[in-house]
Write a protein that holds these residues in place. Structure first.
Motif, PDB file in Angstrom:
ATOM      1  N   GLY A 126       0.813  -1.226   0.000  1.00 26.12           N
ATOM      2  CA  GLY A 126       0.000   0.000   0.000  1.00 26.12           C
ATOM      3  C   GLY A 126       0.840   1.267   0.000  1.00 26.12           C
ATOM      4  N   MET A 127       0.191   2.359  -0.369  1.00 26.73           N
ATOM      5  CA  MET A 127       0.893   3.631  -0.527  1.00 26.73           C
ATOM      6  C   MET A 127       1.397   4.132   0.819  1.00 26.73           C
ATOM      7  SD  MET A 127       1.294   4.343  -3.502  1.00 26.73           S
ATOM      8  CE  MET A 127       2.024   5.967  -3.283  1.00 26.73           C
ATOM      9  N   ALA A 128       0.571   3.986   1.856  1.00 26.19           N
ATOM     10  CA  ALA A 128       0.963   4.514   3.169  1.00 26.19           C
ATOM     11  C   ALA A 128       2.308   3.903   3.573  1.00 26.19           C
ATOM     12  CB  ALA A 128      -0.098   4.170   4.196  1.00 26.19           C
ATOM     13  N   ALA A 129       2.412   2.613   3.361  1.00 23.66           N
ATOM     14  CA  ALA A 129       3.632   1.924   3.773  1.00 23.66           C
ATOM     15  C   ALA A 129       4.838   2.469   3.019  1.00 23.66           C
ATOM     16  CB  ALA A 129       3.484   0.431   3.507  1.00 23.66           C
ATOM     17  N   ILE A 130       4.637   2.745   1.725  1.00 19.77           N
ATOM     18  CA  ILE A 130       5.771   3.229   0.928  1.00 19.77           C
ATOM     19  C   ILE A 130       6.204   4.598   1.438  1.00 19.77           C
ATOM     20  CG2 ILE A 130       6.442   3.993  -1.381  1.00 19.77           C
ATOM     21  CD1 ILE A 130       4.567   1.745  -2.405  1.00 19.77           C
ATOM     22  N   GLY A 131       5.222   5.423   1.787  1.00 18.99           N
ATOM     23  CA  GLY A 131       5.559   6.750   2.303  1.00 18.99           C
ATOM     24  C   GLY A 131       6.323   6.648   3.619  1.00 18.99           C
ATOM     25  N   GLN A 132       5.942   5.662   4.418  1.00 26.25           N
ATOM     26  CA  GLN A 132       6.555   5.577   5.749  1.00 26.25           C
ATOM     27  C   GLN A 132       7.856   4.784   5.727  1.00 26.25           C
ATOM     28  OE1 GLN A 132       4.105   5.219   9.073  1.00 26.25           O
ATOM     29  NE2 GLN A 132       3.324   7.123   8.285  1.00 26.25           N
ATOM     30  N   ARG A 133       8.196   4.242   4.591  1.00 26.09           N
ATOM     31  CA  ARG A 133       9.346   3.336   4.551  1.00 26.09           C
ATOM     32  C   ARG A 133      10.621   3.937   5.178  1.00 26.09           C
ATOM     33  NH1 ARG A 133      11.182  -1.303   1.785  1.00 26.09           N
ATOM     34  NH2 ARG A 133      13.424  -1.188   1.558  1.00 26.09           N
TER      35      ARG A 133
END
Length: 1968
Positions: A1240-1247
């Motif tokens: 998901g996008m959220a995870a990529i942002g928080q990576r």
């Protein structure tokens, strides 16, 4: 110097070696205090530098002296007298002298030094070693000179040295230069040549094996190189004088090039020296050093400039005209630069000539030579300042001579037109065309494309115009972006842009090559990318004109590629057509091919360096480079171009996101055919190219490029589902191709370039290595999975790593090829010759070794998983496969081949490192070790070589620990790791049984018993240099200096392992003897290392602690062994070192530097004021920091803490050192996998945030690991310290440390230990070790004080200082700290407190009064006793108690709690402490606390649980004895409590006797005989028999009951009734004991205690308790009591009468001869005690029955005949009075016997000193069991023991005397009462009246009436006569004497007299 020969340090080698070490230490290692040393060395060795490389001359006198050395001898330095030398040696000396033309004595010294150094060079003779030493000496001089010159103050570089040092070296080298150093160096460089030297050596047979040849040639080359670099370094820093510059030019005029046109490295250095001479660039660099630089002759000396100018312009032609051109160009540029400076005005006549010179240089082909001759030289890229100078030369030419550049460009355009016309006309182009610009471009391209130092000099060619937009890329330019860039940079960047405008076709390729060079670097590549992007202006379709956009742009280039693809794609034949192999003619021409290749290379370079370029190009919608290139790969084009395309793709594949799609495209285009079409007859794709095209051409560029591509892609990403849908997905087909088509056939293919064979091997092995490296075996890999493919199930592929593992764990072709490659590699290395592809071969070998290493690492997990999965794969462990037979040599030598790489550690450190690592893996298996030793030692030559290899690795000087991780492949670090692996290999092997590798490598016997080894110094008795010697020399370096062994500081971990190996050798029983002898005699190892303790290493305390641990453990062993062997001087020396607190006046090696006189004077003057120093043992303790900072809790935002902790604990494992640590790499993999799994996008942002948190978790874990290791190191160090202290106190002879010293030492140790452990931050984990140490120390303190008191005669009064040598105050301090320690342990740590209770008990024992002899003298009066001064013991005891009570209830609570509950040993010791404290507690505070707090009740009630446990103890098989010991401790405490009246009452209140009455264990008396017949006796004798165990249970209870009866005065009635109850409940047992015939210590003790209790309780009045009891119960009670009375009397009959003789005889027999005499004495006492108890019982019964004689109760029948006639005494008979008379007589005689013995012993005690040794020995025998025991006891101990024995004897006799006198008194009383009754009150009866026949019925003892009725007159008369006959005069006299001797001193002194008188009166009266 002609007088003495120096053996170890030949003048041409030893001092020079030392000089080099000093120079290196000062300049490169920057050691402290080195400046001073260097100054001395330089003054001393100046002649060597002045006459560089000159040998001492020959002389007739020397020759004569040497000739006579064989007959008259020759004097040798450091040895007395002269020494005869063998003829052979002298002959060799003359040869050597002629060979090198040196003095005969110097030659002889070299040979002797060679002989001495021979062990370091296995396999060489002394002559060959001497040759190495000769050249090594020369090398040292040259290197020292070079280092000194490099450290000068100058213009180019600085080494950051201190000003003193720089001034010193500058001054020194200036002096040398003034003496003509330059000419000397130039002459030497010309004169020395390897070939000439080799010819001379060859003639005199001065060359050995290949290695020796290589070493000699390397040394000679290094000498030349260093000399040339001396000049280079000089000119870098400061200019040469005019003459020197001209000499240098003169030398260069004669230089020639190598075969390939390049310069060799020596000439290169000289050329560069000249270029720096003519360098003026530094003048523009600013003004800070201007004053120093004005001395530059170029500017000041006109004649310098004119001389150089004339020589260069008008001079003759050089042998290398193009080299002349280079120098001319340099000079022209210098002149041009000068002309632009103010100083240049004076030199205008010369500066005008710069144009002319530049033209001449261009005509000489200057750029071509710079490319081929200078860049092509192998030494060029090894020196940073060469590159800087050449960079300056190129950029100066472009910047200072722009018109020349323009001219070159114009000429190039002209030439291009001519060529174009010629092509049009079809004629040949003119031959005279010059290609200067082309050469310049190629030079720039070549020069900048290599950047070994990461300088990125090419950045000067790029002007950062757009730096503001790309901030991230050009970070370093951000600051500069707003200023105007320097002029030079602008000019250069303009050059790059303008050259690309309207580029003529001839310059197209050189321009691309130049760009490729300039794009080399992370920032340069970005600028180049931008240039190509901006060049591509929009253009029309028509490209033929080539006008619209620049041909050098991405647009143009990719467009061309697409066109090629379009055209060629049409020609792709169908898969079946046969003409595939003959590509169509209209393809790509050679020129196009070159152009494309150049473009692809440029593309590859840019994409490799710049990730932005990679992504930008890849995502460009029109260009689609990846698609186009893959498309071209399918077309038929030359393999070279395909290879280039693959390299470009590989560069793209460096980004993981591109790599993933690249895999798919690769699979889709089927470059390697992975899916066969149905019906297809033959393979297609790269496999065909390899097998048909490349093989026939014998060149394999495509295959290598394909391997490279796969290697890059594998590193970026490995797709699991590659090819899904068309085939079983996975990497398998690629792996199979690489393995079966590339790797396995590679040795058998033909190669046009021999080096390419190894290039192919290296490329494919690299892929294998990466695949295996990244593979972790998973359970899923072993399951047989299937995938569905076009409707059917086919087996799925395994991961590639799994497949590789499978091949390596089987005897597969892959494995055997790897092993044969290793064999070939080592054979090639053994030749020491260069060959094509050497580098690639070495790299391939590294990959092979890495594969084996990885397989060994992973095989355990792999095979475990395989076993669990029960799959049908068959694999063998790799270490077993390695023992297989090699196909080539037909021998099992694989492991030997691997080990042989160690021999090449100097040239190939990485291979040696891996080899060591593999050997270490294999060494874990004991069965393999034995075979290995056999293989290694089978062939002597191989064996020597292997040993030499291991030793060489350990000896290596270049190894360094802790080099920054940044340089992962740093050689020094690899060497260090290699040493670590070898030491670990030794450590692992030493733990296995012999013969093992370690024993062989360390030089022990492997064919004979290990203990028979005789270790020697290397070279002695032909002993080779072994690893042990290497380890010792590593450790010994610097141990003679004050700073201590260098290794401990420079390589702490290595030092730690070295110490560990030595400890293991000393600790193992086989190796211990030889090792310790060797270390002691030839090394003095321990002393020289212990004196440097403690090692303090800030920043590496763990290693320092471990080093000290192993060293201390070894010292402990040494102390123990030397003590056992009585080597007192050794022991004493070590003890002084460890324990002294007086400073040693002089340092061991006299480093104090005082003269002897002043030293002695000063020590005389300061005799008293010497301050104490810290004892070595204490300072070691100081070095262990007890506090340990603990990492704080994790602060997590994303992860769940509990889960993370769980994961961390799952990743834990036990590492080599045995610490449990977390595997950080594994944890990292787990966490990263977790992060990657997020969708998901959220995870990529928080990576990024997640990764940051992962990082913080990992850091935390690393910190935790460190804390664990640190704690365990501290624990280890403390344990070692403790064992050393304990060894000193227990194992060393006591007389070595006088008692007063001993106590002070123990005091210091105890106080320090406590201070450290009571410190508030002290780590809990260290407490157990401390507690153990405290226990031992207190025990020894107590023992020491006691023995001191025994040897001194007790305490002389209450001496003020206290008690012994240790002051009371110190003792109190120790007690306080001990109690603090007990309290600070809190609730847990009961086991730890057990130690502390033990310590407390030992401590309290100190104040216990020793046993004093009972002299039977009248004691002092009560008043005297009360007023006597308090003795030391009571004083100390009183003070101890005060301290204990000051701790109040807190301490009581802890001790009581431990006594009631917890670990068994803790409970026992707590009970003992309570017992001890209660015994000294006069105020009964503790007793009150015990009672009030309820702990006493708990203890009493716990007896019921004990009962159950104790019952199990009486089983026949030996059980655990714990319950018994606890029970005994508990009973001891209760007995102690019962000793006070208050305590006894409390115990009765708690129901103690009632509890005991309910215990069932007393009923379980074992059958006496049974255990002898059936019972299994414990063979060790430790576990007692069931009967003995029963007695251990019964006796404490009896003692306790006895004490209660004695103590309860007020409640006596109540106590006695309860005890009687106990007796009655257990009456069966008691009666069988009373009846027992057994005569043993135990049974006598039982009887004595029982009779004592019965005599106090089984009395008629015991029942009158006031309350009503029913008559039946009363009768039963009376029955029991009657039975007890009868049995006691019959026991008396046995003991005193009938069986007395048997008893005495059995007592004699039962005491085994070896046993101590005490046992017999105790048994005597017990017998007398039983008699006394029974007589007391009789007396009490008589007194109770009536105070008046006529109502008395008769116990004995009226017969006074002695009871000897009765054979079997029966219970039914009433004993006669004669028994009592007999007892009386015997006691009287025994009394006198005892009295005499008592008097003698007292006499001996008083004159103990005068006793003869035999007597002493005899006395000691009484205490020491065993026959030889006394012999071993030292004499001091003997007198102490004798004294103890005498006191024991005296006191035993005193006890017996008291008992005898008591028995005499009671017997007299009983006789008197009976006689009085019988003779005065008894009315005789007539026998006829009697109903019963005689009085021998069973009379009731309660009713005296029976007697009275049954006694006849006749009996009475008989009685009277008998008594009169027995109670004779002599007996009466005896009795009165007894009274006189004994009873006088006691209170009852006329009792016997009165009774005797009465009895006499009665007998007489009755007669009358």
């Amino acid at each position: 110097r002609s007088d003495y020969l120096s053996v170890h340090r030949a003048s041409l080698w030893g001092p020079l070696k030392e000089l080099w070490e000093n120079v290196e230490g000062a300049i490169w290692r920057k050691q402290p205090e080195s400046v001073h040393l260097l100054d001395l060395q330089l003054k001393k060795h100046k002649p060597y530098f002045l006459s560089l490389f000159k040998n001492p001359p020959k002389s007739a006198e020397q020759r004569e002296k040497v000739r006579k050395a064989s007959t008259e001898g020759i004097s040798i330095q450091g040895q007395q007298g002269s020494r005869l030398l063998p003829e052979q040696l002298l002959a060799e000396a003359f040869i050597l002298s002629d060979l090198f033309d040196l003095g005969e004595l110097a030659a002889l010294e070299l040979l002797l030094a060679g002989e001495h150094q021979q062990p370091h060079f296995p396999g060489l003779t002394r002559g060959l070693v001497a040759i190495l030493l000769y050249w090594d000496g020369k090398r040292c001089v040259a290197n020292s000179l070079r280092s000194l010159i490099q450290s000068r103050h100058g213009k180019t570089f600085t080494l950051d040295l201190s000003a003193d040092l720089v001034n010193l070296t500058t001054r020194f080298t200036d002096e040398l230069m003034a003496q003509g150093l330059t000419k000397q160096i130039l002459n030497l460089v010309s004169d020395i040549s390897v070939t000439r030297e080799f010819e001379r050596l060859q003639k005199e047979r001065g060359l050995g094996n290949e290695k020796h040849r290589k070493e000699v040639s390397d040394l000679i080359k290094e000498c030349r190189q260093s000399l040339a670099e001396c000049l280079f370094a000089w000119t870098c820093q400061s200019p040469l004088s005019k003459d020197d510059t001209l000499s240098l030019i003169g030398h260069l005029e004669t230089v020639t090039a190598e075969a390939d046109g390049s310069l060799d490295s020596v000439n290169l250095a000289l050329v560069m020296a000249l270029l720096y001479c003519l360098d003026v660039s530094f003048l523009e660099q600013g003004t800070e050093d201007r004053d120093g630089m004005c001395a530059q002759p170029l500017l000041t000396e006109k004649q310098y400039v004119s001389a150089v100018h004339n020589r260069l312009v008008e001079g003759q032609a050089w042998k290398l005209p193009s080299l002349q051109a280079v120098v001319r160009l340099t000079w022209a540029l210098s002149l041009r630069a000068l002309s632009q400076l103010p100083q240049g005005a004076a030199l205008v006549e010369f500066t005008e000539a710069d144009e002319v010179l530049a033209d001449q240089a261009l005509l000489g082909g200057v750029f071509l030579f710079l490319t081929e001759g200078i860049l092509g030289s192998e030494g060029f890229h090894q020196e940073e300042f060469y590159t800087r100078r050449l960079h300056a030369l190129i950029t100066d030419f472009l910047a200072l001579m722009p018109m020349k550049v323009k001219q070159l460009r114009n000429r190039a355009d002209e030439d291009a037109r001519l060529i174009h016309m010629a092509l049009q006309m079809g004629s040949e182009p003119p031959s005279s065309l010059r290609k200067d610009l082309e050469h310049l471009m190629i030079l720039i391209g070549e020069f900048y494309s290599k950047d070994p130092f990461g300088l990125e000099l090419a950045l000067e060619f790029w002007c950062p115009t757009e730096s503001l937009q790309h901030t991230s890329l050009t970070g370093s330019f951000l600051g500069v972006a707003l200023q105007r860039p320097p002029h030079k940079q602008v000019v250069l960047s303009k050059f790059v842009r303008q050259m690309g405008d309207l580029l003529p076709a001839t310059l197209y390729i050189p321009y691309l090559r130049m760009l490729k060079g300039l794009a080399n670097g992370p920032q340069s590549s970005h600028y180049c990318f931008s240039l190509l992007k901006t060049n591509g202006a929009p253009h029309g379709e028509n490209l033929q004109g080539g006008v619209s956009g620049s041909p050098v742009s991405w647009e143009h280039l990719f467009h061309s590629l697409m066109l090629y693809h379009e055209n060629l794609r049409r020609d792709v034949p169908s898969a079946d057509s046969t003409q595939y192999r003959h590509p169509p003619i209209r393809g790509i021409t050679q020129r196009e091919l070159d152009g494309l290749t150049a473009f692809l290379q440029l593309l590859t370079t840019i994409v490799t360096w710049s990730e932005n370029a990679r992504l930008a190009l890849c995502e460009h919608p029109q260009w689609t480079p990846v698609v186009v290139m893959l498309g071209l790969l399918q077309c038929s084009i030359q393999p070279v171009l395909k290879a280039q395309l693959l390299h470009a793709l590989a560069a793209f594949g460096k980004s993981p996101e591109i790599a993933a799609s690249l895999w798919q495209s690769l699979e889709y285009t089927q470059i390697l055919q992975t899916v066969k079409a149905p019906g297809q007859r033959q393979a297609a794709g790269i496999e065909v190219e390899l097998n048909e095209i490349e093989s026939s051409c014998e060149e394999y560029p495509l295959t290598r490029a394909f391997c490279h591509l796969i290697s890059t892609l594998v590193e970026s990403s490995l797709p699991v589902n590659l090819g899904a849908g068309l085939r079983p997905p996975g990497f398998q087909p690629y792996l199979a191709f690489l393995r079966d088509a590339v790797f396995l056939p590679f040795p058998t293919r033909a190669y046009r370039r021999p080096a390419e064979k190894w290039e192919v091997a290296e490329a494919v092995l690299e892929v294998f290595h990466k695949l295996l490296r990244d593979y972790e075996p998973q359970p899923a890999d072993f399951l047989q999975e299937t995938v569905e493919l076009q409707g059917e199930q086919v087996p799925a592929h395994k991961p590639p790593g799994h497949s590789l593992m499978f091949h390596l764990l089987n005897d597969s072709p892959t494995l055997s090829l790897c092993l044969s490659l290793l064999e070939e590699g080592v054979c090639q290395l053994d030749t020491y010759a260069p060959f094509p592809g050497k580098k690639q071969l070495e790299s391939a070998v590294l990959h092979c070794l890495s594969l084996l290493d990885l397989a060994l690492q992973k095989e355990v997990v792999f095979m475990d998983l395989l076993r669990e999965s029960q799959a049908s794969l068959l694999v063998s462990p790799l270490e077993q496969l390695l023992q297989g037979v090699s196909a080539q040599s037909r021998r099992a030598d694989h492991i030997i081949n691997i080990a042989r790489y160690l021999y090449h550690s100097s040239s190939n450190p990485e291979a040696a490192y891996l080899s060591a690592k593999i050997l270490r893996h294999i060494a874990r298996y004991p069965n393999i070790q034995t075979r290995l030793v056999g293989d290694f030692t089978h062939d002597q030559a191989v064996s020597d070589k292997l040993m030499a290899g291991f030793v060489e690795c350990l000896d290596n000087d270049e190894a360094q620990e802790g080099v920054e991780k940044a340089d992962e492949k740093c050689v020094a670090r690899i060497r260090h790791e290699m040493q670590i692996h070898i030491l670990n290999l030794l450590i692992t092997s030493l733990e296995l049984k012999g013969p093992n590798l370690a024993l062989y490598l360390l030089g022990y016997e492997v064919k004979k018993p290990v203990s028979s080894t005789n270790l020697q110094d290397p070279g002695v008795l032909g002993c080779p240099r072994s690893c042990l010697h290497a380890i010792l020399s590593l450790l010994q370096r610097g141990s003679e200096r004050r700073s201590g062994p260098i290794l401990t500081q420079q390589a702490p971990h290595l030092a730690e392992l070295c110490y560990q190996v030595i400890y293991q050798l000393c600790a193992c029983s086989d190796t211990s003897g030889p090792t310790m002898r060797y270390l002691r005699t030839s090394q003095d190892f321990l002393f020289s290392h212990l004196k440097h303790l403690p090692f303090i290493l800030p920043g590496n305390e763990i290693a320092a602690l471990n080093q000290m641990s192993w060293l201390m453990k070894t010292a402990a062993i040494e102390l123990r062994v030397t003590s056992l062997n009585r080597q007192r001087s050794h022991t004493q020396r070590l003890l002084n070192l460890l324990l002294d607190d007086q400073p040693h006046m002089q340092h061991a090696d006299g480093e104090m530097g005082m003269d002897d006189e002043s030293k002695s004077v000063s020590s005389f003057l300061h005799f008293d004021t010497v301050s104490k120093v810290r004892r070595k043992l204490l300072s070691v303790l100081d070095a262990i920091d007890f506090s340990q900072e603990v990492p704080e809790q994790l602060q997590l935002d994303f992860f769940e803490r509990t889960q993370i902790e769980q994961v961390i604990s799952n990743c834990e494992h036990v590492n080599e050192q045995g610490h449990t640590v977390c595997n950080v790499k594994l944890l990292h993999r787990v966490l990263v996998a977790e992060v990657n799994a997020l969708q998901g996008m959220a995870a990529i942002g928080q990576r990024p945030l997640l990764m940051e948190e992962v990082n913080s978790i990992l850091q935390q874990v690393v910190e935790r690991n460190r804390v664990r290791c640190s704690l365990s190191a501290k624990r280890h160090a403390l344990q070692s310290w403790r064992s050393l202290v304990e060894t000193i106190l227990t194992a060393c002879p006591t007389e070595l440390i006088p008692p007063d010293q001993r106590q002070l030492i123990i005091r210091d140790l105890l106080l320090d230990l406590h201070d450290k452990v009571l410190y508030r931050d002290a780590a809990v984990e260290l407490m157990p070790v401390v507690a153990g140490a405290v226990f031992t120390l207190t025990a020894h303190l107590s023992q020491s004080v006691l023995s001191e008191q025994q040897q001194g005669a007790g305490l002389e009064g209450g001496s003020s200082s206290g008690f012994a040598s240790i002051a009371n105050s110190a003792l109190h301090l120790i007690l306080r700290k001990l109690l603090d320690f007990i309290l600070c342990t809190g609730g847990g740590f009961q086991r730890l407190r057990a130690h502390l209770y033990g310590s407390l008990l030992y401590y309290l024992q100190i104040a216990q009064k020793p046993e004093e002899p009972d002299t039977l003298q009248t004691g002092m009066s009560m008043w005297e006793r009360l007023t006597a001064p308090e003795d030391g013991f009571s004083k100390l005891q009183r003070e101890n108690l005060a301290i204990i009570e000051s701790y109040g209830t807190a301490l009581m609570e802890v001790v009581c709690r431990d006594a009631c509950d917890g670990h068994e040993i803790g409970r026992m010791l707590a009970l003992a402490v309570l017992d001890r404290v209660l015994s000294i507690d006069r105020q009964s505070q503790w007793l009150v606390y015990l009672c009030n707090s309820g702990y006493l009740r708990v203890l009493v009630e716990s007896l019921r649980q004990d009962d159950v446990a104790l019952q199990t103890l009486l089983m026949p098989q030996p059980p655990l004895l714990k319950p018994l010991y606890i029970y005994e401790s508990k009973m001891a405490l209760l007995t102690r409590v019962a000793k006070t009246a208050q305590g006894a009452v409390e115990l009765l209140c708690c129901g103690l006797v009632a509890q005991l009455t309910e215990c069932r264990v007393f009923h379980m008396l074992p059958e006496n005989e049974s255990f002898r017949v059936f019972g299994q006796r414990d063979p060790s004798g430790f576990i007692p028999s069931p009967l003995e165990r029963y007695r251990q249970i019964l006796l404490p209870t009896l003692r306790l009951l006895q004490v209660i009866l004695t103590s309860t005065t007020t409640h006596h009635q109540q106590g006695a009734a309860q005890v009687l109850q106990w007796l009655i409940v257990h009456s069966d047992t008691i009666q069988s004991i009373l009846r027992s015939q057994d005569v043993s210590m135990g049974s006598l003790q039982e009887l004595s205690l029982l009779t004592a209790i019965i005599s106090k309780t089984a009395l008629p009045g015991a029942l009158d308790l006031g309350q009503e009891i029913n008559s039946a119960a009363v009768l039963e009670f009376q029955g029991h009591i009657g039975r007890f009375q009868r049995q006691c009397l019959s026991l008396l009959v046995r003991l005193a009468g009938t069986e007395r003789a048997r008893y005495l005889k059995q007592i004699e027999e039962s005491v085994a001869p070896g046993d101590a005499a005490e046992k017999r004495e105790e048994m005597e006492v017990a017998m007398q005690q039983i008699c006394a108890n029974i007589m007391e019982y009789c007396q009490t019964l008589l007194l109770l029955s009536s105070a008046e004689a006529q109502f008395t109760l008769c116990l004995f029948s009226p017969s006074a005949s002695e009871p000897t006639d009765m054979a079997v005494p029966s219970v039914s008979r009433v004993p006669s009075l004669g028994l009592v008379l007999l007892l009386l007589k015997n006691s009287a005689t025994e009394f006198f016997r005892y009295h005499d013995s008592h008097r003698q012993s007292l006499g001996k005690l008083q004159r103990l000193e005068q006793l003869a040794p035999e007597e002493l020995k005899e006395l000691c025998q009484g205490l020491v069991s065993g026959s030889g025991g006394v012999e071993k006891i030292p004499s001091v101990q003997r007198s102490v023991l004798a004294k103890r024995r005498l006191v024991q004897l005296v006191n035993n006799r005193a006890k017996l005397l008291a008992l005898c006198s008591y028995i005499i008194e009671t017997c007299l009383f009983v006789i008197w009462r009976h006689l009085e009754y019988y003779l005065l009150y008894c009315t005789p009866s007539d026998p006829k009246d009697s109903l019963l026949p005689g009085y021998r019925g069973k009379p009731s003892l309660f009713l005296a009436l029976n007697f009275k009725t049954l006694v006849s007159q006749q009996d009475l008369e008989q009685l009277q006569n008998d008594v009169a006959n027995s109670f004779t005069e002599p007996l009466q006299r005896k009795l009165l004497e007894v009274e006189g001797l004994y009873s006088k001193t006691h209170s009852r002194h006329t009792f016997i007299q009165a009774l005797t008188r009465r009895i006499r009166g009665l007998v007489r009266h009755a007669k009358s």
